[in-house]
Design an enzyme around this catalytic site. Structure first.
Site, short mmCIF file in Angstrom:
data_model
loop_
_atom_site.label_atom_id
_atom_site.label_comp_id
_atom_site.label_asym_id
_atom_site.label_seq_id
_atom_site.Cartn_x
_atom_site.Cartn_y
_atom_site.Cartn_z
N HIS A 99 0.88 -1.18 0.00
CA HIS A 99 0.00 0.00 0.00
C HIS A 99 0.91 1.22 0.00
CE1 HIS A 99 -2.28 -3.02 2.39
NE2 HIS A 99 -3.36 -2.49 1.88
N ASP A 102 2.48 2.01 3.29
CA ASP A 102 3.45 1.04 3.84
C ASP A 102 4.88 1.48 3.53
OD1 ASP A 102 1.16 -0.49 4.22
OD2 ASP A 102 1.54 -1.78 2.48
N GLU A 230 -10.77 -6.72 -4.56
CA GLU A 230 -10.56 -7.75 -3.53
C GLU A 230 -11.78 -7.80 -2.63
OE1 GLU A 230 -6.71 -7.66 -1.55
OE2 GLU A 230 -7.61 -8.53 0.24
N GLU A 266 -8.98 -13.47 -1.54
CA GLU A 266 -8.27 -13.78 -0.29
C GLU A 266 -9.01 -14.87 0.47
OE1 GLU A 266 -6.59 -10.56 1.90
OE2 GLU A 266 -6.94 -11.54 3.82
N ASP A 294 -4.77 -13.57 -2.58
CA ASP A 294 -4.11 -13.27 -1.31
C ASP A 294 -4.13 -14.54 -0.49
OD1 ASP A 294 -3.38 -10.72 -1.88
OD2 ASP A 294 -4.63 -9.74 -0.36
N ASP A 305 -10.71 -11.74 10.72
CA ASP A 305 -9.69 -11.87 9.69
C ASP A 305 -8.33 -12.04 10.36
OD1 ASP A 305 -8.65 -11.78 7.15
OD2 ASP A 305 -8.81 -9.61 6.93
N ASP A 307 -5.67 -13.61 9.19
CA ASP A 307 -4.53 -13.50 8.26
C ASP A 307 -3.37 -14.42 8.61
OD1 ASP A 307 -5.76 -11.67 6.62
OD2 ASP A 307 -4.76 -9.92 7.46
N ASP A 337 -0.78 -12.42 2.04
CA ASP A 337 -1.40 -11.39 2.89
C ASP A 337 -1.60 -12.06 4.25
OD1 ASP A 337 -2.65 -9.28 4.00
OD2 ASP A 337 -4.21 -9.07 2.48
C1 XUL Z 1 -7.46 -6.44 4.36
C2 XUL Z 1 -6.69 -6.83 3.16
C3 XUL Z 1 -5.85 -5.77 2.55
C4 XUL Z 1 -5.80 -5.84 1.06
C5 XUL Z 1 -5.10 -4.70 0.40
O1 XUL Z 1 -8.24 -7.45 4.88
O2 XUL Z 1 -6.71 -7.97 2.76
O3 XUL Z 1 -4.57 -5.82 3.07
O4 XUL Z 1 -5.20 -7.02 0.62
O5 XUL Z 1 -5.58 -3.47 0.80
CO CO Z 2 -5.76 -8.97 1.20
#
Ligand code: XUL
Ligand code: CO
Length: 443
Positions: A99, A102, A230, A266, A294, A305, A307, A337
């Site tokens: 991003h 970042d 996304e 994702e 992702d 989430d 991740d 991600d």
């Molecule tokens: C948030 C997410 C983000 C996107 C990019 O859940 O997945 O990091 O991948 O903005």
């Molecule tokens: Co993502």
């Protein structure tokens, strides 16, 4: 200087290796179905989780102290770039993603923020000249800063819409400058909290207007890359507009945007929407809109989430099955991600986590490829639908019949016979393929 002194370049050493900092199953050079694993899987490191996150959560401050944390501001951003390219090189990964916020700190004005971007983008461009690691995608973060509290392109405040347009304009220029393969839109706050204060119709119309302006600007600057939406159903907003792939497709069709957009899917967003990962990949694939992935996983016991790094072999197998059926990911990739757990706070854990994910996807790829080679599910599914290849079924799919004829046909049927769907048998076959693949690579 080195930021990861304890780590050398990660090499493929095979399943019997006792070296924790080696690949056991991911062999970048091994050819599967005509492509090397590196070309097929197109792994990518997510800048935000790997170089920005510190392990903080709503209940506690960060636990991870990174070597670049002794700097602040632009100096820290520069140190991050150095660390990032050391990391990419040692992990031998072909892509990364970020991003805007970042890579460089926000200034006190938009102009200053853009100037900070320019400094770091210039530095990244220099590093990319001697690194094999390319940019899979970049995006604009339009969810962290308080100005986006009511949304970005869907904000009730037109000034926020304008500001967001400026952010995406800049991010598209950065994509062009760094030769990005894709551009991603994740609508972090493009949704609503309550209908009591929301004009959903205007918000969605505005989101479409925003996307059309992005398409126009990309054309204007000669940025010819897939735009990827996304989907995510909720979090941070209660209801997000890009709920899942099916909702996204309906939106893109309604607003004539299907020519420019595909999806970045994702895993943990799929499960938050009440779908499996493979469901979302499948819906995108059969509609010709599978753009990128992702790669992560959620926790079945936690409803948010999380991740996590994708280590579940079963899920990765079914995901790779969809990706291989799609003929690969094209310009997309498998972007991690994913973040290390709060307790895994040492810099070395960043390597362990990526190795775990890459190895688990390598296994999934091998199992999925074998399933496809043997046409295990294909043959079963073909047989299951064979009634549509002859007689009345063929007339139905060729559009050559109608309700009157079908009634006449049904009236002369004596008994309708169905066949078993064999769900449990098929699940057992998948297990067999998984175990056979694992034992064949663990010799
Ligand atoms: C948030 C997410 C983000 C996107 C990019 O859940 O997945 O990091 O991948 O903005
Ligand atoms: Co993502």
């Amino acid at each position: 200087m080195a930021y990861f002194e304890t780590v050398n370049k990660i090499k493929y050493e095979g399943a019997s290796s006792k070296n924790p900092l080696s690949f056991k199953y991911y062999n970048p050079e091994e050819v599967i179905n005509g492509k090397t694993m590196e070309e097929l899987l197109r792994f990518s490191v997510a800048y935000w989780h790997t170089f920005n996150a510190d392990g903080s959560d709503p209940f506690g401050v960060g636990t991870a102290i990174r070597p670049w944390d002794r700097f602040t501001g632009l100096d820290q951003a520069k140190a991050r770039v150095e660390a990032a390219f050391e990391f990419f090189g040692k992990l031998n990964v072909p892509f990364f993603a970020f991003h805007d916020v970042d890579i460089a700190p926000e200034g006190s004005t938009l102009k200053e923020t853009n100037e900070n971007q320019d400094v770091i983008v210039g530095m990244i461009k220099e590093y990319m000249k001697t690194s094999k690691t390319k940019l899979l995608w970049n995006t604009a973060n339009m969810f962290t800063n308080p100005r986006y509290t009511h949304g970005a392109a869907t904000s009730p405040n037109a000034d926020v819409f304008a500001y967001s347009a400026a952010k995406v304009k800049k991010a598209l220029e950065v994509a062009k400058e760094l030769g990005s393969e894709n551009y991603v839109f994740w609508g972090g706050r493009e949704g609503y909290e309550t209908l009591l204060n929301t004009n959903m119709q205007l918000e969605q119309d505005n989101l479409a207007r925003f996307f059309h302006m992005a398409v126009d600007y990309a054309k204007e600057i000669g940025l010819n890359v897939p735009f990827l939406i996304e989907p995510k159903p909720k979090e941070p907003t209660k209801h997000q507009y890009d709920f899942d792939v099916a909702t996204g497709i309906a939106f893109l069709q309604k607003y004539n945007l299907t020519d420019y957009f595909k999806f970045n899917i994702e895993a943990n967003h799929a499960t938050l929407a009440g779908h499996t990962f493979e469901h979302e990949l499948h819906v995108a694939r059969i509609n010709g809109m599978l753009g990128s992935v992702d790669a992560n996983q959620g926790d079945t016991l936690l409803g948010w989430d999380t991740d996590e790094f994708p280590t579940d072999l079963y899920t990765n197998t079914l995901a790779m099955y969809e990706i291989l059926k799609n003929g690969g990911l094209g310009k997309g990739g498998l972007n991690f991600d994913a973040k290390v757990r709060r307790g895994s706070f040492e810099p070395e854990d960043l390597f362990h986590a990526h190795i775990a994910g890459m190895d688990a996807f390598a296994i999934g790829t091998k199992v999925a490829n074998k399933l496809l080679e043997d046409k295990v599910l294909e043959s079963f599914i073909e047989e299951r639908y064979s009634s549509y290849t002859k007689g009345i079924g063929l007339e139905i799919v060729e559009g050559k019949t109608n309700f009157r004829e079908l009634e006449a046909y049904a009236l002369q049927l004596n008994e309708i016979k169905n066949q078993s769907g064999r769900t449990e048998r098929l699940k057992a076959i998948i297990n067999q393929y998984l175990l056979e693949t694992l034992s064949s690579v663990t010799v």
